[in-house]
Scaffold this motif. Structure first.
Motif, mmCIF file in Angstrom:
data_model
loop_
_atom_site.group_PDB
_atom_site.id
_atom_site.type_symbol
_atom_site.label_atom_id
_atom_site.label_comp_id
_atom_site.label_asym_id
_atom_site.label_seq_id
_atom_site.Cartn_x
_atom_site.Cartn_y
_atom_site.Cartn_z
ATOM 1 N N LEU A 186 0.825 -1.205 0.000
ATOM 2 C CA LEU A 186 0.000 0.000 0.000
ATOM 3 C C LEU A 186 0.862 1.260 0.000
ATOM 4 O O LEU A 186 0.528 2.260 -0.636
ATOM 5 C CB LEU A 186 -0.921 -0.006 1.216
ATOM 6 C CG LEU A 186 -2.074 -1.010 1.190
ATOM 7 C CD1 LEU A 186 -2.828 -0.984 2.520
ATOM 8 C CD2 LEU A 186 -3.035 -0.710 0.042
ATOM 9 N N GLU A 187 1.997 1.204 0.726
ATOM 10 C CA GLU A 187 2.888 2.366 0.784
ATOM 11 C C GLU A 187 3.688 2.520 -0.510
ATOM 12 O O GLU A 187 3.916 3.628 -0.993
ATOM 13 C CB GLU A 187 3.880 2.218 1.941
ATOM 14 C CG GLU A 187 3.259 2.163 3.321
ATOM 15 C CD GLU A 187 4.290 1.754 4.360
ATOM 16 O OE1 GLU A 187 5.502 1.748 4.032
ATOM 17 O OE2 GLU A 187 3.900 1.428 5.490
ATOM 18 N N GLN A 188 4.165 1.386 -1.046
ATOM 19 C CA GLN A 188 5.079 1.380 -2.196
ATOM 20 C C GLN A 188 4.488 0.487 -3.289
ATOM 21 O O GLN A 188 4.965 -0.623 -3.553
ATOM 22 C CB GLN A 188 6.459 0.861 -1.776
ATOM 23 C CG GLN A 188 7.080 1.601 -0.613
ATOM 24 C CD GLN A 188 7.780 2.855 -1.080
ATOM 25 O OE1 GLN A 188 7.807 3.164 -2.271
ATOM 26 N NE2 GLN A 188 8.374 3.598 -0.146
ATOM 27 N N PRO A 189 3.442 0.923 -3.947
ATOM 28 C CA PRO A 189 2.712 0.029 -4.863
ATOM 29 C C PRO A 189 3.476 -0.379 -6.117
ATOM 30 O O PRO A 189 3.036 -1.275 -6.830
ATOM 31 C CB PRO A 189 1.465 0.849 -5.219
ATOM 32 C CG PRO A 189 1.862 2.274 -4.995
ATOM 33 C CD PRO A 189 2.825 2.254 -3.854
ATOM 34 N N LEU A 190 4.612 0.259 -6.397
ATOM 35 C CA LEU A 190 5.351 -0.050 -7.632
ATOM 36 C C LEU A 190 6.624 -0.845 -7.380
ATOM 37 O O LEU A 190 7.384 -1.090 -8.318
ATOM 38 C CB LEU A 190 5.698 1.251 -8.364
ATOM 39 C CG LEU A 190 4.501 2.137 -8.770
ATOM 40 C CD1 LEU A 190 4.982 3.400 -9.458
ATOM 41 C CD2 LEU A 190 3.547 1.365 -9.682
ATOM 42 N N VAL A 191 6.876 -1.257 -6.135
ATOM 43 C CA VAL A 191 8.083 -2.022 -5.831
ATOM 44 C C VAL A 191 7.790 -3.499 -6.097
ATOM 45 O O VAL A 191 7.103 -4.163 -5.303
ATOM 46 C CB VAL A 191 8.523 -1.792 -4.374
ATOM 47 C CG1 VAL A 191 9.764 -2.618 -4.071
ATOM 48 C CG2 VAL A 191 8.807 -0.310 -4.147
ATOM 49 N N GLU A 192 8.311 -4.027 -7.195
ATOM 50 C CA GLU A 192 7.923 -5.358 -7.639
ATOM 51 C C GLU A 192 8.383 -6.486 -6.714
ATOM 52 O O GLU A 192 7.628 -7.431 -6.477
ATOM 53 C CB GLU A 192 8.430 -5.591 -9.070
ATOM 54 C CG GLU A 192 7.773 -4.663 -10.079
ATOM 55 C CD GLU A 192 8.148 -4.998 -11.513
ATOM 56 O OE1 GLU A 192 8.025 -6.176 -11.905
ATOM 57 O OE2 GLU A 192 8.606 -4.086 -12.221
#
Length: 927
Positions: A186-192
Motif C-alpha cells: 500500500l505504501e510502495q505500490p510499484l516495488v515489484e
C-alpha cells in the motif's frame, strides 16, 4: 536489546519512526523538532564526528539563520540535558564537531543495518531487523536532509523486508508475512520484489486468487504510471503460480472485525508487542486512549495469520448503559459531580440510564461466537459452562483471532477464551484485568497518550501535511490542548476537516476556553464525546474513590505521590480504572484532559487547601534543611514533616510547586517562591526563579514581602546576565525596604547590588556597595566581609582581602552553612593564588568544592572548578587544568549558562581570563 548495563538504564535513540530517546523502558523528552533533528543527525552517525557545518545543513539546510551556530549550541545543550536525564553523557565535543558516543546497537537505524548485514537468510535476525521499523523514519522532521534520509533508509528497509519474507516462506510460515507485506505494498505500490513476495505468500496458504489479483493490480499500476510491463522475475513468479498443481480448499470462515481505523498513526511498539503475543493479550488504558483502535488495526494487519477466521465482540463493560452498575454510584456521591460531569448535562448519558451496568452477558457473547462458527442454535447448550466448552472444542486446532473489546472484568472474559492451541485473543479494557494476567497468563499492554511525534503524525494524516505545515505552532497547540489523547485529537481534526476554510489557529483558540474545548471534543454519538466516555469510568467508582478523583482535579500536576493525599488508600482503584497512571514507581499522573474533566466536577475547597498546605509545609521544612541559617520568612509558613533528602524531594516536586505557584493567589505564591529559592538557586534553571518571584509579586501586598521578592527577582536577573532588569528591581527593593524602615533588608540589597556591579566590571562601585552594606548593618557579617575581601583581592589589595576573608571564615564557622563556608574557601583560594601560594590555594579550592558538592550547588561547583583549572594551568599542570575546565563546561552547559563560552575558550586556547566577572560570590545566596 538489553536495557541494563552496570545497573543503569541504557540509552537508546530511535530514528525508524518518530525521533525518540529512551532510557530503558522510559521515554525521555527531547524537545521541539529542531532539537530532535540535532539528535537524529548525530545518532545516525553515532561513534563518528559530525561537523558543526554538517549539523547546520541537516537541521536548517539553505534556510539556516544568520546566528545558526549560536542557535545550534543552544539545541546541543538541550540535547545534552535530555541525554543526561537518562543517566548518560555520550555527547562529546571534538575538534571540528560533535560525536555521539553510543554503540551501534543503541541506535535503531544502526542496529537494523548490523542485523541485516549479518542475516544471510537467518529468519530470526531478519525478523528482529524488520520489527525495528515503527513507521515513517524521522517522522515529524521537515527539511531536505530528513526527506533524503527517509528515501534512502526506506530502500534499505524494502531490501530487508523482501529478504525476511523469503526466509519466512522458506521456513514454512507464509502467513506471518502477508499482513506486513500488504502494508508495504500500500505504501510502495510499484516495488515489484515486495509484490512478488506477497503473491508467493498468498499462494502458499491457498489464496491463489488473491495472489493472481495482486499481480493484475501491479501490472495495471505499472502500465498506468510508468508505461512499463512487470519485470521478467515478476512475470516468472506469476507463471509459476498459474502452472502450480497445488489445490487449496478454503472453507468459509468468520470475518467479524469492524472496519480498519482510518488514518491510524503511531503505536509501532504496541503493534510489535502484539505481533509477539503467543495466545492472550490485555490492552489497558484510560478512556479515549485508543485501545479499540489499536486492537482493530492490529487485527487487520495480522488477519492473514488466522485463516480460520476472526471473531469480534463489544462486551460493553463501559458505556451509556454501564454507568449505574454500582448502587453507590459515584455520580451521586457529590452534589456537584452529576452537575459538572457532563454525564447527565445533555440528558443522554448518565448514571441513571437504563441497563444493568454489567455489560453484555458472557453467555450471549459465547452464543454469538458459536453461531459464527457454524453451530446451529438448537445445538447450543443452555448452561454457560457447556457453551464455553463447546466453543473451546470448535476452536481446537484452528488459527482464529478473537478480539474481546471493552471488557468489564476478568470474569466477563474467561468464558470466551479458547483452550490451548494456535488461537490468539486480544482483550481491551479500561480496568487492569490483573486476574487474566495472574491466572491465565495474559500479556498486559498499558497504553498511554501518544508521543509528541505520534500525535503530529496523526494530525498530519488527518489534515494533510500541507495544512499542518502552514501553521505548525497552531498544530502544536492543538496537540497540547488535546493532551495527545487520540480520541480528542481525532475529534479536533474532524472539526478542522469540516471547516477547510478555517485556520488551525482558530481551532486552537477555541480549545483554550473550557466550554469551547468540550464542545469541540464532542461528536454526534456518546462514544465520540470525550467527556461522556470519561464519565463512564468515573460513574463506576466507589464514592470514596470518586472524591479522590475530584480532588486530583484541583492538583495542578504534572504528577504526585500518595504521600500528598489524605485518602491515598483509594488511589489503587483509580489506577485499576485507568483514570490515573503510575508512570514511574511511586509517582502518579493524569493527562491534562482527564485533569480538566476532574476539575470540572468540583471538589471541597477545604480539601484543596489541605492538599496545598501539605506541599507548602513540606517545601518549607525541606528549604530549612538546605539552608538552616536562613532567616524565617516574613510571611510565616506552617511546617510539615521533613523529607529524608531535601534535594531529592525538591527535584521530584519542583514542577508541582511551580504549578501551584502559578495557580494559587494571595500570599501562597510568595511563600512557595520562598521555599523554592534555595533549591532553584543551586540547581537551576534560573528562569524558574524569575517565574516564581514574578508570580509572588502579582498577588502579595505586604510591603517587606514585596521588597524581598523584588530583591530575589533582581538576583535572578543578575544570574541570567540581565543587568538592566536587575538594577530596576534592586532599586524597587530598596524603596520598599526604606518605606518599611528595614535596615537589614537595605543592607542585604546593597550587598546584592555590589555583586551586580562586579558583574558589570565596575569593581570600585562594587566595593563601595559592599562597604555601604557593612555600614548600614552596623556590625560585621560574614557574607559582607567575604564579598569585601574578594573585591579587595581583585583590586590588588591581597593583604586586606586575606584579613577580611579570614574574619568571615571565623564568623561562618559559628553561624554559616556549608554553602556559605564554601564561598569563603573559594575566595581564599583566589587570594592565595594571587599571592603565589599555589599549594595553599589548591587546598582552599578543594575544600570549597567538597562543600559545594555536599550541598548540590552546581553553579558554584563549576565556578570553583574554573578557578582550580586556572591554578593548575599557572602551575604548569596542563592536563589537570583541562580536566577541571571540562567538568566545569559540562555543568555550565547543563545549566544553560553563558560562562560556558569562557570555559570553551580556556580549553581551546589556554587564554588567561581577565577575572573581572566573578558573579555573585557569596551574598547572592539565600539569606
Amino acid at each position: 536489546m538489553s536495557f541494563l548495563a552496570a545497573g543503569r538504564a541504557v540509552l537508546e535513540v530511535r530514528l525508524l519512526g518518530p525521533v525518540e530517546l529512551w532510557a530503558g523502558p522510559r521515554q525521555l523528552p527531547v524537545g521541539e523538532p529542531r532539537q530532535r533533528a540535532v539528535l537524529a543527525a548525530l545518532a545516525c552517525e553515532a561513534g563518528r564526528v559530525v561537523t558543526a557545518e554538517a549539523l547546520i545543513d541537516r537541521v536548517w539546510g539553505e534556510a539556516a539563520p544568520a546566528r545558526a551556530r549560536h542557535t545550534l549550541q543552544s539545541h546541543l545543550t538541550r540535547v545534552r540535558g535530555a541525554l543526561r536525564n537518562g543517566g548518560g553523557d555520550p555527547l562529546i565535543r571534538r575538534s571540528g564537531g560533535y560525536l555521539l558516543d553510543l554503540p551501534a546497537d543503541q541506535v535503531d537505524l544502526l542496529r537494523f543495518r548490523a542485523l541485516a548485514a549479518r542475516a544471510h537468510g537467518d529468519v530470526g535476525l531478519l525478523r528482529e531487523a524488520v520489527r525495528l521499523w515503527r513507521g515513517e523514519p524521522l517522522a515529524g522532521l521537515a527539511g531536505d536532509w530528513a526527506s533524503a534520509m527517509r528515501v534512502a533508509w526506506d530502500r534499505e528497509r524494502l531490501l530487508a523486508v523482501v529478504e525476511w519474507a523469503e526466509a519466512e516462506l522458506a521456513t514454512g510460515d507464509p502467513a506471518a508475512v502477508i499482513g506486513p507485506l500488504g502494508a508495504v505494498v500500500l505504501e510502495q505500490p510499484l516495488v515489484e520484489p515486495v509484490a512478488v513476495a506477497l503473491m508467493r505468500a498468498l499462494h502458499a496458504i491457498g489464496r491463489t486468487a488473491d495472489a493472481l489479483g495482486q499481480y493484475d493490480a501491479l501490472r495495471r499500476r505499472l502500465a498506468e504510471e510508468l508505461g512499463a510491463d512487470p519485470a521478467p522475475a515478476t512475470r516468472a513468479a506469476h507463471a509459476a503460480i498459474l502452472t502450480s498443481s497445488a489445490t487449496v480448499s478454503i472453507e468459509p470462515a468468520p470475518a467479524q472485525l469492524p472496519a480498519d481505523v482510518a488514518y491510524f498513526a503511531g503505536r509501532a511498539d504496541a503493534l510489535a508487542f502484539l505481533d509477539k503475543v503467543p495466545s492472550l493479550a490485555v490492552i489497558g488504558g484510560s478512556a479515549g486512549v485508543g485501545k479499540t483502535a489499536l486492537a482493530i488495526h492490529w487485527a487487520h494487519r495480522a488477519s492473514a495469520r488466522f485463516p480460520d477466521g476472526q471473531l469480534y465482540v463489544n462486551l460493553r463493560g463501559f458505556g451509556p448503559a454501564s454507568a449505574a452498575r454500582k448502587s453507590g454510584s459515584a455520580a451521586r456521591s457529590s452534589g456537584r459531580a452529576a452537575e459538572g460531569s457532563g454525564v447527565a448535562a445533555d440528558g443522554s448519558q448518565g448514571a441513571e440510564q437504563e441497563g444493568n451496568g454489567a455489560g453484555i452477558d458472557p453467555g450471549e457473547a459465547v452464543r454469538g461466537f458459536l453461531g459464527a462458527l457454524g453451530v446451529p442454535a438448537p445445538r447450543i447448550p443452555a448452561e454457560l459452562d457447556a457453551q464455553s466448552a463447546l466453543l473451546r472444542s470448535r476452536l481446537a486446532g484452528k488459527r482464529v483471532l478473537l478480539v474481546l473489546d471493552n471488557a468489564r472484568d476478568s470474569d466477563q472474559v474467561r468464558p470466551l477464551l479458547p483452550g490451548a492451541g494456535s488461537c490468539v485473543t486480544v482483550v481491551t479494557s479500561r480496568n487492569q484485568l490483573t486476574g487474566l494476567v495472574a491466572a491465565d497468563g495474559a500479556r498486559p499492554l498499558q497504553l498511554d497518550v501518544l508521543s509528541p511525534g505520534e500525535a503530529q503524525e496523526l494530525l498530519d494524516r488527518r489534515l494533510g501535511r500541507e495544512r499542518t505545515a502552514a501553521e505548525p505552532a497552531a498544530g502544536q497547540a492543538i496537540i497540547d490542548l488535546c493532551a495527545r489523547l487520540p480520541l480528542a485529537l481525532t475529534l479536533a481534526a474532524a472539526h478542522a476537516v469540516m471547516q477547510p476554510g478555517t485556520g488551525l489557529s482558530a481551532l486552537a483558540q477555541g480549545l483554550l476556553d473550557s466550554r469551547g474545548r468540550w464542545s469541540t471534543l464532542a461528536g454526534d454519538t456518546p462514544d465520540t464525546d470525550v467527556r461522556a466516555v470519561f464519565s463512564w469510568s468515573y460513574a463506576a467508582l466507589t464514592p470514596a474513590a470518586a472524591d479522590l478523583f475530584r480532588l486530583l482535579g484541583a492538583h495542578p500536576g504534572p504528577d504526585f505521590t500518595a504521600a500528598a493525599l489524605n485518602n491515598a488508600p483509594h488511589l489503587p482503584e483509580l489506577v485499576r480504572s485507568s483514570l490515573v497512571t503510575e508512570h514511574i514507581p511511586g509517582r502518579y499522573s493524569m493527562h491534562d484532559l482527564m485533569r480538566a474533566y476532574a476539575e470540572g466536577l468540583g471538589t471541597d475547597p477545604a480539601a484543596r487547601d489541605h492538599l496545598l498546605a501539605h506541599y507548602l509545609g513540606t517545601a518549607y521544612a525541606a528549604a530549612k534543611l538546605l539552608a538552616p541559617a536562613r532567616p524565617e520568612p516574613v510571611l510565616p509558613i506552617a511546617a510539615a514533616p521533613e523529607p529524608d533528602d531535601p534535594m531529592r524531594w525538591f527535584s521530584a516536586e519542583k514542577s508541582v510547586l511551580l504549578a501551584w505557584a502559578a495557580r494559587t493567589g494571595g500570599d501562597r505564591p510568595w511563600q512557595l517562591a520562598w521555599t523554592l529559592d534555595t533549591f532553584l538557586y543551586r540547581q537551576g534553571p534560573w528562569h524558574d526563579l524569575v517565574t516564581v518571584w514574578e508570580a509572588a509579586l502579582a498577588t502579595v501586598g505586604h510591603d517587606r514581602a514585596r521588597a524581598y521578592a523584588y530583591a530575589r527577582l533582581a538576583r535572578a536577573w543578575t544570574l541570567l546576565d540581565r543587568p538592566d532588569e536587575a538594577d530596576r528591581d534592586y532599586q524597587l527593593a530598596l524603596d520598599h525596604y526604606e518605606q518599611a524602615d528595614d535596615i537589614a533588608g537595605q543592607s542585604s540589597t546593597h550587598h546584592e547590588l555590589a555583586i551586580l556591579r562586579e558583574r558589570q566590571g565596575r569593581l570600585p562601585d562594587a566595593l563601595a556597595h559592599a562597604e555601604r552594606a557593612l555600614e548600614i548593618s552596623g556590625h560585621a557579617t560574614a557574607n559582607t566581609l567575604n564579598t569585601i575581601g574578594f573585591y579587595r583581592a581583585q583590586l590588588g589589595d591581597f593583604a586586606g582581602a586575606l584579613e577580611a576573608c579570614e574574619r568571615a571564615l571565623a564568623l561562618f564557622e559559628h553561624e554559616g552553612d556549608d554553602d556559605s563556608r564554601a564561598a569563603v574557601w573559594d575566595s581564599l583560594g583566589f587570594i592565595r593564588h594571587g599571592l603565589g601560594e599555589f599549594d595553599a590555594a589548591i587546598e582552599c579550592y578543594e575544600t570549597a568544592l567538597r562543600l559545594y558538592r555536599q550541598v548540590g550547588d552546581l553553579y558554584w561547583v563549576a565556578y570553583t572548578l574554573v578557578h582550580l583549572g586556572d591554578l593548575h594551568r599557572d602551575c604548569g599542570r596542563g592536563a589537570r587544568a583541562v580536566a577541571a575546565w571540562r567538568e566545569a563546561l559540562g555543568l555550565y552547559e547543563e545549566l544553560g549558562h553563558s560562562n560556558a563560552a569562557d570555559v570553551v575558550r580556556r580549553i581551546s586556547t589556554g587564554a588567561v581570563d581577565d577575572r573581572r566577572s566573578r558573579p555573585d560570590v557569596s551574598g547572592g545566596r539565600p539569606s
